[in-house]
Design a protein around this motif. Sequence first.
Motif, short mmCIF file in Angstrom:
data_model
loop_
_atom_site.label_atom_id
_atom_site.label_comp_id
_atom_site.label_asym_id
_atom_site.label_seq_id
_atom_site.Cartn_x
_atom_site.Cartn_y
_atom_site.Cartn_z
N SER A 98 11.36 -16.59 -25.88
CA SER A 98 9.82 -17.78 -26.60
C SER A 98 9.19 -17.44 -26.23
CB SER A 98 10.79 -18.73 -26.00
OG SER A 98 10.11 -19.61 -24.80
N PHE A 99 8.57 -16.91 -25.41
CA PHE A 99 7.17 -16.06 -25.51
C PHE A 99 6.38 -15.46 -25.65
CE2 PHE A 99 4.17 -13.10 -23.59
CZ PHE A 99 3.23 -13.59 -22.35
N PHE A 100 6.76 -15.22 -27.15
CA PHE A 100 5.37 -14.71 -28.10
C PHE A 100 5.23 -15.50 -29.14
CE2 PHE A 100 5.50 -10.63 -25.99
CZ PHE A 100 4.22 -9.80 -26.12
N GLN A 101 6.64 -17.13 -29.49
CA GLN A 101 6.32 -17.82 -30.16
C GLN A 101 5.63 -17.84 -31.07
OE1 GLN A 101 10.15 -19.66 -29.44
NE2 GLN A 101 11.87 -17.69 -30.94
N SER A 102 4.34 -19.16 -29.31
CA SER A 102 3.33 -19.71 -29.80
C SER A 102 2.42 -18.60 -30.83
CB SER A 102 3.06 -20.90 -29.25
OG SER A 102 2.94 -18.95 -27.50
N LEU A 103 2.55 -17.62 -30.40
CA LEU A 103 1.11 -16.50 -31.25
C LEU A 103 2.04 -16.17 -32.65
CD1 LEU A 103 -1.46 -15.67 -30.07
CD2 LEU A 103 -0.05 -13.32 -29.19
N LEU A 104 2.91 -16.01 -32.86
CA LEU A 104 3.69 -15.22 -33.12
C LEU A 104 4.23 -16.10 -34.51
CD1 LEU A 104 4.27 -11.46 -32.24
CD2 LEU A 104 2.37 -11.88 -33.51
N ILE A 143 -1.70 -5.61 -15.87
CA ILE A 143 -1.83 -6.73 -13.61
C ILE A 143 -3.46 -7.68 -13.59
CG2 ILE A 143 -1.99 -6.05 -11.77
CD1 ILE A 143 0.23 -5.22 -12.61
N ALA A 144 -4.37 -7.11 -14.66
CA ALA A 144 -5.89 -7.52 -13.91
C ALA A 144 -5.74 -9.03 -14.27
CB ALA A 144 -6.72 -7.13 -14.58
N GLU A 145 -5.60 -9.24 -15.54
CA GLU A 145 -6.07 -11.06 -16.28
C GLU A 145 -4.55 -11.59 -15.68
OE1 GLU A 145 -6.93 -12.18 -19.15
OE2 GLU A 145 -8.37 -10.53 -19.20
N ASN A 146 -3.50 -10.94 -14.61
CA ASN A 146 -2.35 -11.86 -14.20
C ASN A 146 -2.90 -12.68 -12.64
OD1 ASN A 146 0.42 -12.72 -14.50
ND2 ASN A 146 0.59 -11.59 -13.08
N GLU A 147 -3.62 -11.40 -12.20
CA GLU A 147 -4.14 -11.67 -11.17
C GLU A 147 -5.30 -12.69 -10.62
OE1 GLU A 147 -3.95 -7.66 -8.77
OE2 GLU A 147 -1.77 -7.28 -8.90
N THR A 148 -6.33 -12.01 -12.52
CA THR A 148 -7.30 -13.08 -11.86
C THR A 148 -7.21 -13.87 -13.27
OG1 THR A 148 -8.13 -10.88 -10.17
CG2 THR A 148 -9.52 -12.80 -11.03
N ILE A 154 -3.55 -15.92 -20.90
CA ILE A 154 -1.72 -15.41 -21.33
C ILE A 154 -2.32 -14.80 -23.01
CG2 ILE A 154 -1.40 -17.39 -22.46
CD1 ILE A 154 1.04 -16.07 -20.05
N ASP A 155 -3.17 -15.39 -23.60
CA ASP A 155 -2.91 -14.57 -24.96
C ASP A 155 -3.39 -13.53 -24.52
OD1 ASP A 155 -2.72 -16.92 -25.69
OD2 ASP A 155 -3.69 -17.60 -26.28
N MET A 156 -4.63 -13.53 -23.74
CA MET A 156 -4.60 -11.78 -23.52
C MET A 156 -3.90 -10.69 -22.89
SD MET A 156 -7.42 -9.42 -24.23
CE MET A 156 -8.82 -9.75 -23.60
N MET A 161 0.30 -6.69 -24.58
CA MET A 161 1.50 -6.25 -24.62
C MET A 161 1.70 -5.81 -26.52
SD MET A 161 3.42 -9.38 -22.57
CE MET A 161 5.25 -8.95 -23.06
N LEU A 162 1.80 -5.61 -27.08
CA LEU A 162 1.48 -6.17 -28.50
C LEU A 162 1.10 -4.47 -28.77
CD1 LEU A 162 1.09 -9.46 -30.60
CD2 LEU A 162 2.69 -8.02 -29.52
N GLN A 163 -0.24 -4.23 -28.15
CA GLN A 163 -0.66 -2.99 -28.25
C GLN A 163 0.47 -2.47 -27.63
OE1 GLN A 163 -4.99 -2.30 -26.82
NE2 GLN A 163 -5.03 -4.00 -26.60
N VAL A 164 0.80 -2.52 -26.63
CA VAL A 164 2.28 -1.50 -25.70
C VAL A 164 3.37 -1.18 -26.88
CG1 VAL A 164 3.90 -1.61 -23.73
CG2 VAL A 164 1.74 -2.45 -23.36
N PHE A 165 3.49 -2.10 -27.31
CA PHE A 165 4.88 -1.95 -28.25
C PHE A 165 4.16 -1.18 -29.29
CE2 PHE A 165 6.01 -6.60 -27.28
CZ PHE A 165 6.54 -6.27 -25.70
N ILE A 166 2.91 -2.11 -29.95
CA ILE A 166 2.69 -1.34 -31.43
C ILE A 166 2.63 0.49 -31.21
CG2 ILE A 166 1.52 -0.68 -33.32
CD1 ILE A 166 0.75 -3.76 -33.20
N THR A 167 1.96 1.02 -30.27
CA THR A 167 1.73 2.17 -29.70
C THR A 167 3.07 3.20 -29.37
OG1 THR A 167 -0.36 1.67 -29.11
CG2 THR A 167 1.08 3.42 -28.21
N THR A 168 4.50 2.29 -28.42
CA THR A 168 4.61 2.94 -28.42
C THR A 168 5.84 3.29 -29.07
OG1 THR A 168 5.69 2.14 -25.93
CG2 THR A 168 7.38 3.11 -26.66
#
Length: 292
Positions: A98-104, A143-148, A154-156, A161-168
């Motif tokens: 359900s992680f992306f359901q609130s965004l997409l 990692i940076a967004e998660n640690e600081t 969370i939206d960032m 992550m969507l950039q990772v998915f789309i590029t891959t």
Amino acid sequence: MKKDFPVYDICTLSEFKQDDILISRFAPYLDTHKNLYLPHKHNFYHLVLFTEGSGSHAIDFHTFKVNPFQIYFMIPGQVHSWAFKGSVDGYVINFSVSFFQSLLLKPDYLDQFPFFSGLAEQGVIEVPAELHDYFTNLFEQIIAENETPQRMAIDMVKALMLQVFITTGRLCLDNQPQHVTPYNYTLLRNFQKLIEQNFTHLKLPKNYAELLYITPNHLNALCNDVMGMPAGEMIRNRIALEAKRLLVNMSLTIAEIADKLNFADNSYFTKFFKKQAGLTPEEFRKKALNNI
């Protein structure tokens, strides 16, 4: 003593818990959870980018050689295990269904990516050298967004992550045969999704052809052209995979597994499985559980 493959959720990995997502560098993640070397399942999506290390990774009973800048995508329910040689590092992201359901607005958005098809061979991607720095930078930002965390962190993370998915996804599509049209590719992905939803009770290509509003011959030609196998083989492979996943659960008898997969009787299931896997269900179960 009966042994089953464990099933982990994100809450189980509590050291890194953050709502519906876990983000970590891979070395400390694996050091904390040494039990993850053994065969297990997840009820979440699992993404790993290796930056160093070697060894092997088994996904749904297929073994892959681990290489730096290799990215693994896994969907809930897949069985996997590691066998590393020496030290390894990289990045790991686990996220809930359900992680992306609130965004997409599209609940099935991730289904369009071939690496989330649930086919082990489509979930292992070699990142080309010219994209090593790009992918490393994306994961470092995550990692940076998660640690600081900052506002809307969370939206960032989701956007990165969507950039990772789309590029891959573009890499995967670049490797598709040039003659495969977008329409045929979408048709094939819809067929794969229908198999995932219906394989326990729809076992013939004509059943799926009707749902896709095409002829069985068209469906067979498409599968042979793109996947190198007929439609019926794709259906049988998915049934056999589910049988393997169920066979490592010692709380189920062979007869109960046959019933779950809607085989008329145990003997028919045994003949089907041996033809697909080269072993009887009992032989496969013994061999798999000896490796736990």
